[in-house]
Design an enzyme around this catalytic site. Structure first.
Site, mmCIF file in Angstrom:
data_model
loop_
_atom_site.group_PDB
_atom_site.id
_atom_site.type_symbol
_atom_site.label_atom_id
_atom_site.label_comp_id
_atom_site.label_asym_id
_atom_site.label_seq_id
_atom_site.Cartn_x
_atom_site.Cartn_y
_atom_site.Cartn_z
ATOM 1 N N ASN A 136 85.043 83.022 20.596
ATOM 2 C CA ASN A 136 84.040 81.978 20.829
ATOM 3 C C ASN A 136 83.499 81.374 19.526
ATOM 4 O O ASN A 136 83.128 80.200 19.508
ATOM 5 C CB ASN A 136 82.881 82.578 21.645
ATOM 6 C CG ASN A 136 81.641 81.720 21.596
ATOM 7 O OD1 ASN A 136 81.564 80.673 22.231
ATOM 8 N ND2 ASN A 136 80.647 82.139 20.800
ATOM 9 N N LYS A 179 91.056 72.889 17.355
ATOM 10 C CA LYS A 179 90.992 73.248 18.786
ATOM 11 C C LYS A 179 92.312 72.909 19.501
ATOM 12 O O LYS A 179 92.694 73.607 20.440
ATOM 13 C CB LYS A 179 89.815 72.536 19.462
ATOM 14 C CG LYS A 179 88.439 73.000 18.960
ATOM 15 C CD LYS A 179 88.152 74.456 19.311
ATOM 16 C CE LYS A 179 86.730 74.866 18.971
ATOM 17 N NZ LYS A 179 86.436 76.262 19.283
ATOM 18 N N THR A 186 73.320 73.618 22.077
ATOM 19 C CA THR A 186 73.319 74.701 21.088
ATOM 20 C C THR A 186 73.100 74.104 19.700
ATOM 21 O O THR A 186 73.051 72.882 19.533
ATOM 22 C CB THR A 186 74.680 75.424 21.073
ATOM 23 O OG1 THR A 186 75.659 74.478 20.613
ATOM 24 C CG2 THR A 186 75.079 75.949 22.432
ATOM 25 N N TYR A 217 87.957 69.418 13.369
ATOM 26 C CA TYR A 217 87.594 70.138 14.604
ATOM 27 C C TYR A 217 88.650 69.924 15.696
ATOM 28 O O TYR A 217 89.129 70.880 16.311
ATOM 29 C CB TYR A 217 86.227 69.655 15.068
ATOM 30 C CG TYR A 217 85.668 70.414 16.256
ATOM 31 C CD1 TYR A 217 85.229 71.731 16.112
ATOM 32 C CD2 TYR A 217 85.574 69.819 17.516
ATOM 33 C CE1 TYR A 217 84.714 72.433 17.198
ATOM 34 C CE2 TYR A 217 85.052 70.517 18.596
ATOM 35 C CZ TYR A 217 84.624 71.815 18.433
ATOM 36 O OH TYR A 217 84.112 72.517 19.504
ATOM 37 N N VAL A 258 77.305 71.479 25.365
ATOM 38 C CA VAL A 258 76.331 72.555 25.572
ATOM 39 C C VAL A 258 75.187 72.433 24.562
ATOM 40 O O VAL A 258 75.423 72.124 23.383
ATOM 41 C CB VAL A 258 77.017 73.939 25.420
ATOM 42 C CG1 VAL A 258 76.159 75.029 26.033
ATOM 43 C CG2 VAL A 258 78.416 73.946 26.042
HETATM 44 N N1 LIG Z 1 78.126 73.238 21.940
HETATM 45 C C1 LIG Z 1 79.041 72.431 22.459
HETATM 46 O O1 LIG Z 1 78.739 71.347 22.976
HETATM 47 C C2 LIG Z 1 80.492 72.828 22.418
HETATM 48 C C3 LIG Z 1 81.416 71.946 22.986
HETATM 49 C C4 LIG Z 1 82.752 72.276 22.984
HETATM 50 C C5 LIG Z 1 83.145 73.478 22.431
HETATM 51 N N2 LIG Z 1 82.235 74.325 21.867
HETATM 52 C C6 LIG Z 1 82.720 75.579 21.298
HETATM 53 O O2 LIG Z 1 81.962 76.655 21.824
HETATM 54 C C7 LIG Z 1 81.915 77.724 20.872
HETATM 55 C C8 LIG Z 1 80.467 78.153 20.672
HETATM 56 O O3 LIG Z 1 79.766 77.046 20.120
HETATM 57 P P1 LIG Z 1 78.175 76.953 20.088
HETATM 58 O O4 LIG Z 1 77.862 75.560 20.440
HETATM 59 O O5 LIG Z 1 77.566 78.080 20.842
HETATM 60 O O6 LIG Z 1 77.941 77.128 18.519
HETATM 61 P P2 LIG Z 1 76.688 77.712 17.694
HETATM 62 O O7 LIG Z 1 75.444 77.621 18.476
HETATM 63 O O8 LIG Z 1 76.763 77.042 16.374
HETATM 64 O O9 LIG Z 1 77.069 79.269 17.541
HETATM 65 C C9 LIG Z 1 78.212 79.628 16.807
HETATM 66 C C10 LIG Z 1 78.357 81.143 16.802
HETATM 67 O O10 LIG Z 1 79.480 81.461 15.970
HETATM 68 C C11 LIG Z 1 79.055 82.314 14.891
HETATM 69 N N3 LIG Z 1 79.754 81.910 13.671
HETATM 70 C C12 LIG Z 1 79.725 80.681 13.085
HETATM 71 N N4 LIG Z 1 80.437 80.708 11.950
HETATM 72 C C13 LIG Z 1 80.924 81.969 11.827
HETATM 73 C C14 LIG Z 1 81.725 82.628 10.853
HETATM 74 N N5 LIG Z 1 82.161 81.978 9.753
HETATM 75 N N6 LIG Z 1 82.052 83.921 11.042
HETATM 76 C C15 LIG Z 1 81.596 84.588 12.130
HETATM 77 N N7 LIG Z 1 80.846 84.029 13.088
HETATM 78 C C16 LIG Z 1 80.513 82.730 12.917
HETATM 79 C C17 LIG Z 1 77.556 82.076 14.763
HETATM 80 O O11 LIG Z 1 76.883 83.244 14.315
HETATM 81 P P3 LIG Z 1 76.433 83.474 12.780
HETATM 82 O O12 LIG Z 1 75.757 82.229 12.330
HETATM 83 O O13 LIG Z 1 75.573 84.676 12.877
HETATM 84 O O14 LIG Z 1 77.713 83.755 12.068
HETATM 85 C C18 LIG Z 1 77.152 81.857 16.229
HETATM 86 O O15 LIG Z 1 76.957 83.087 16.875
HETATM 87 C C19 LIG Z 1 82.580 77.189 19.605
HETATM 88 O O16 LIG Z 1 83.924 77.620 19.534
HETATM 89 C C20 LIG Z 1 82.534 75.680 19.789
HETATM 90 O O17 LIG Z 1 83.560 75.014 19.095
HETATM 91 C C21 LIG Z 1 80.911 74.014 21.850
#
Ligand SMILES: NC(=O)c1ccc[n+]([C@@H]2O[C@H](COP(=O)([O-])OP(=O)(O)OC[C@H]3O[C@@H](n4cnc5c(N)ncnc54)[C@H](OP(=O)(O)O)[C@@H]3O)[C@@H](O)[C@H]2O)c1
Length: 240
Positions: free
Chosen positions: A79, A150, A181, A146, A179
């Site tokens: 994730n 993906k 976030t 990005y 989402v």
């Molecule tokens: N949000 C959206 O709209 C959306 C849409 C499509 C896809 N996604 C995908 O969903 C997934 C989760 O996204 P999110 O929106 O929840 O992102 P987020 O809120 O930025 O959270 C990202 C998570 O990944 C960890 N992380 C980031 N860089 C890291 C690194 N270098 N090493 C280890 N851990 C790392 C962060 O923890 P730390 O900071 O503690 O490392 C955090 O727990 C991602 O793959 C994203 O591409 C999100």
């Protein structure tokens, strides 16, 4: 049912909501990897602090992530992800390109491979869920890094599913929708010169059109609990 979950990116956003969903299960054991830790005391949770974009560090620590246990279900959810530098080609940085490809594509490939080595011969259900994005299949100016990372992960998931069927694995590449976030908040801070779709993304937040991480986590939980309802590798939570 005894379940082992290995989850990356568990400290924030979608990953945190996935963690909460699974930790409420009886018989669950979770190994969670992010750069930081939640430091919550939970007997079923092992947190490992690691920068997944540091591939040497990842490789050196691999054995720690895959406990030798016999359970009914082995799950890997890749994730952790980053939007990358939101800039067009011609304005990117070599280090930024490497970082996003390492985190979004190469670390999930390495973890998937190691997961199969660790549990390939085990009986029981084996599920790999790679968190993808609609951007894997749709070009968006400013998101070259990005989208590519993906798209690569989606194709890797399809190949892995073909190869691993006979060992009893299911592999999914799952788009979570848009989402609410920190990643979305980072996207909204992009420069419109570098990201022409900025207004649209600002509008998603302003108009309350972002999905809550908890809603998406519940759908991911459903998919993992009922893989037999999902034939294709590529899935989108907006379709179920
Ligand atoms: N949000 C959206 O709209 C959306 C849409 C499509 C896809 N996604 C995908 O969903 C997934 C989760 O996204 P999110 O929106 O929840 O992102 P987020 O809120 O930025 O959270 C990202 C998570 O990944 C960890 N992380 C980031 N860089 C890291 C690194 N270098 N090493 C280890 N851990 C790392 C962060 O923890 P730390 O900071 O503690 O490392 C955090 O727990 C991602 O793959 C994203 O591409 C999100």
């Amino acid at each position: 049912m005894k379940t082992l979950l290995i989850l990356t990116g568990h400290t924030k956003g979608l990953g945190h909501a996935i963690l909460d969903q699974f930790l409420s299960l009886e018989g669950i054991q979770v190994v969670a990897l992010s750069r930081s830790s939640l430091e919550i005391a939970h007997s079923n949770l092992t947190e490992i602090a690691l920068d997944l974009s540091d591939l040497n560090g990842l490789e050196a620590n691999l054995p720690k992530f895959f406990p030798k246990v016999q359970v009914d279900r082995y799950i890997l959810i890749n994730n952790a992800g980053w939007i990358g530098e939101v800039k067009p080609v011609g304005k990117l940085n070599p280090k930024g390109i490497q970082r996003v490809m390492n985190l979004n594509l190469l670390a999930p490939m390495i973890l998937t491979d190691a997961f199969v080595k660790a549990y390939g011969q085990q009986k029981g259900q084996k599920i790999i869920c790679n968190i993808s994005s609609g951007a894997a299949h749709k070009p968006l100016p400013g998101w070259g890094e990005y989208c590519s990372s993906k798209a690569g992960l989606a194709m890797f998931s399809k190949v892995a599913n073909e190869e691993l069927k006979s060992l009893g694995f299911r592999v999914f590449s799952l788009a979570p929708g848009i989402v609410d976030t920190e990643m979305q908040s980072e996207i909204r801070q992009a420069d419109v010169q570098n990201f022409p779709a900025l207004d649209r993304f600002v509008g998603y937040k302003r108009d309350g059109r972002l999905t809550l991480p908890e809603e998406v986590a519940a759908k991911i939980f459903y998919l993992i609990s009922h893989p037999e309802h999902f034939e294709e590798v590529v899935q989108d939570v907006r379709d179920f």
